[in-house]
Motif scaffolding. Structure first.
Motif, PDB file in Angstrom:
ATOM      1  N   THR A  14     -47.695 -91.980 109.661  1.00  0.00           N
ATOM      2  CA  THR A  14     -48.603 -92.507 110.599  1.00  0.00           C
ATOM      3  C   THR A  14     -49.291 -93.557 109.941  1.00  0.00           C
ATOM      4  N   THR A  48     -42.403 -89.674 114.021  1.00  0.00           N
ATOM      5  CA  THR A  48     -43.498 -89.846 112.926  1.00  0.00           C
ATOM      6  C   THR A  48     -44.164 -88.632 112.584  1.00  0.00           C
ATOM      7  N   HIS A  49     -44.443 -88.675 111.216  1.00  0.00           N
ATOM      8  CA  HIS A  49     -45.251 -87.465 110.654  1.00  0.00           C
ATOM      9  C   HIS A  49     -46.775 -88.189 110.160  1.00  0.00           C
ATOM     10  N   PRO A  50     -47.675 -87.161 110.393  1.00  0.00           N
ATOM     11  CA  PRO A  50     -48.895 -87.714 109.559  1.00  0.00           C
ATOM     12  C   PRO A  50     -49.038 -87.770 108.452  1.00  0.00           C
ATOM     13  N   TYR A  76     -54.745 -84.837 109.645  1.00  0.00           N
ATOM     14  CA  TYR A  76     -53.492 -85.011 109.845  1.00  0.00           C
ATOM     15  C   TYR A  76     -53.362 -85.534 111.493  1.00  0.00           C
ATOM     16  N   THR A  96     -52.724 -89.196 113.252  1.00  0.00           N
ATOM     17  CA  THR A  96     -51.601 -89.362 114.368  1.00  0.00           C
ATOM     18  C   THR A  96     -52.341 -89.985 115.422  1.00  0.00           C
ATOM     19  N   TRP A 120     -43.896 -88.059 118.325  1.00  0.00           N
ATOM     20  CA  TRP A 120     -45.272 -87.754 117.575  1.00  0.00           C
ATOM     21  C   TRP A 120     -45.588 -86.342 117.216  1.00  0.00           C
ATOM     22  N   SER A 121     -45.709 -86.241 115.804  1.00  0.00           N
ATOM     23  CA  SER A 121     -45.928 -84.741 115.542  1.00  0.00           C
ATOM     24  C   SER A 121     -47.073 -84.217 116.283  1.00  0.00           C
ATOM     25  N   TYR A 156     -43.282 -85.635 122.045  1.00  0.00           N
ATOM     26  CA  TYR A 156     -44.571 -84.851 121.300  1.00  0.00           C
ATOM     27  C   TYR A 156     -43.981 -83.491 120.946  1.00  0.00           C
TER      28      TYR A 156
END
Length: 312
Positions: free
Chosen positions: A128, A156-158, A177, A181, A204-205, A244
């Motif tokens: 992110t 995507t990963h934070p 995290y 995001t 998105w995680s 998501y």
């Protein structure tokens, strides 16, 4: 919950290649116990217990960038080749996202080409934020232009941004995290880049972080003159095109909030292995009271198959 035939598709599944650990250890970079103890056998055991057919792998924090572009390029290639070997060894159990050496843009463009064209990966994984820049920053536009051209899936990963490391006495993953995001997601939308790069299928995680809980403020802000010209169809139109995952948000409250913002068809199954337990997540999603059986099947598998039809 697993049943006799694994069927779930896990889009949020982390691996720790031996070469990754061997590269970071001499540098004194701290790695979690879960990262160090990961193995393919552990992943497969957890997948079997939770009814997961395919896990799409990625590297998680601390990532690949430690200030040296050449080192980041080398480490990206080590991780991607390992992930591809895992797919080759277990073709019915694993897929992969390509890990990039961002913020090295030129190196990332090369790795996109190698990962998608040579390794035949399922998509790309991005963090992110990178240092003090979040996704949606113009510095990353060349990468997003290429991903848009390819109509790529981007998971995507934070992580923890430079500004916000160790703010509290609890682990950054608990609060930062989800916040990171939220920052990246909203910047992608409010800079107009979500619309500009609309061919990219973004995942998105963790249910989009705090976005569902801030929806009143976000939709109100999107109507302000400075943003309305970039968002002629409003914030929700862009947010509802994203996907998501369910990792770490598989309880009644967060799932209800997410479902109020996005259609069920945009929610995909994610576990956060080796931190998350697929069987627990499947059980709690089924018992949270938010989804019926048909909707659970879409979350478990069918929604992901729209992104990755070759795994059918």
């Amino acid at each position: 919950m697993a049943g006799p035939s694994p069927h779930r598709i896990d889009v949020h599944h982390h691996i720790s290649p031996p070469g990754y650990i061997a590269d970071l250890d001499p540098k004194g970079i701290r790695l979690s116990r879960e990262t160090r103890n990961w193995s393919p056998a552990q992943s497969i055991e957890l997948m079997d217990q939770g009814g997961v057919q395919i896990a799409l792998t990625s590297i998680t924090t601390p990532g690949l960038w430690f200030g040296d572009a050449a080192a980041a390029r080398k480490l990206s290639r080590v991780c991607n080749d390992y992930a591809a070997k895992l797919v080759s060894d277990y073709p019915k159990r694993f897929g992969m996202f390509v890990n990039l050496p961002l913020p090295d843009v030129e190196g990332s463009l090369r790795e996109i080409e190698y990962g998608l064209d040579v390794l035949k990966a399922d998509g790309i994984v991005l963090f992110t934020s990178y240092g003090d820049k979040w996704l949606g920053d113009p510095a990353f536009d060349p990468v997003f232009e290429e991903l848009h051209r390819r109509k790529a899936v981007v998971y995507t990963h934070p992580t923890t941004a430079t500004c916000c490391t160790n703010l509290l006495s609890i682990n950054d993953s608990v609060i930062e995290y989800g916040t990171d995001t939220t920052r990246a997601l909203t910047q992608m939308i409010f800079t107009g880049r979500a619309a500009k790069f609309s061919n990219i299928r973004l995942i998105w995680s963790h249910g989009g972080g705090q976005m569902p809980f801030l929806i009143v403020r976000l939709t109100r802000m999107s109507r302000a003159p400075d943003y309305a010209r970039l968002l002629p169809q409003g914030f929700l139109h862009e947010a509802r095109r994203f996907f998501y995952d369910t990792a770490a948000v598989y309880a009644t409250g967060p799932m209800q909030a997410l479902r109020q913002v996005v259609p069920v068809d945009q929610i995909v199954y994610g576990t956060d292995v080796p931190w998350g337990n697929p069987a627990e997540i499947a059980r709690d999603l089924a018992s949270c009271g938010v989804f019926n059986e048909a909707e659970l099947r879409r979350i478990d598998r069918d929604n992901a198959l729209r992104l990755f039809p070759h795994h059918k």
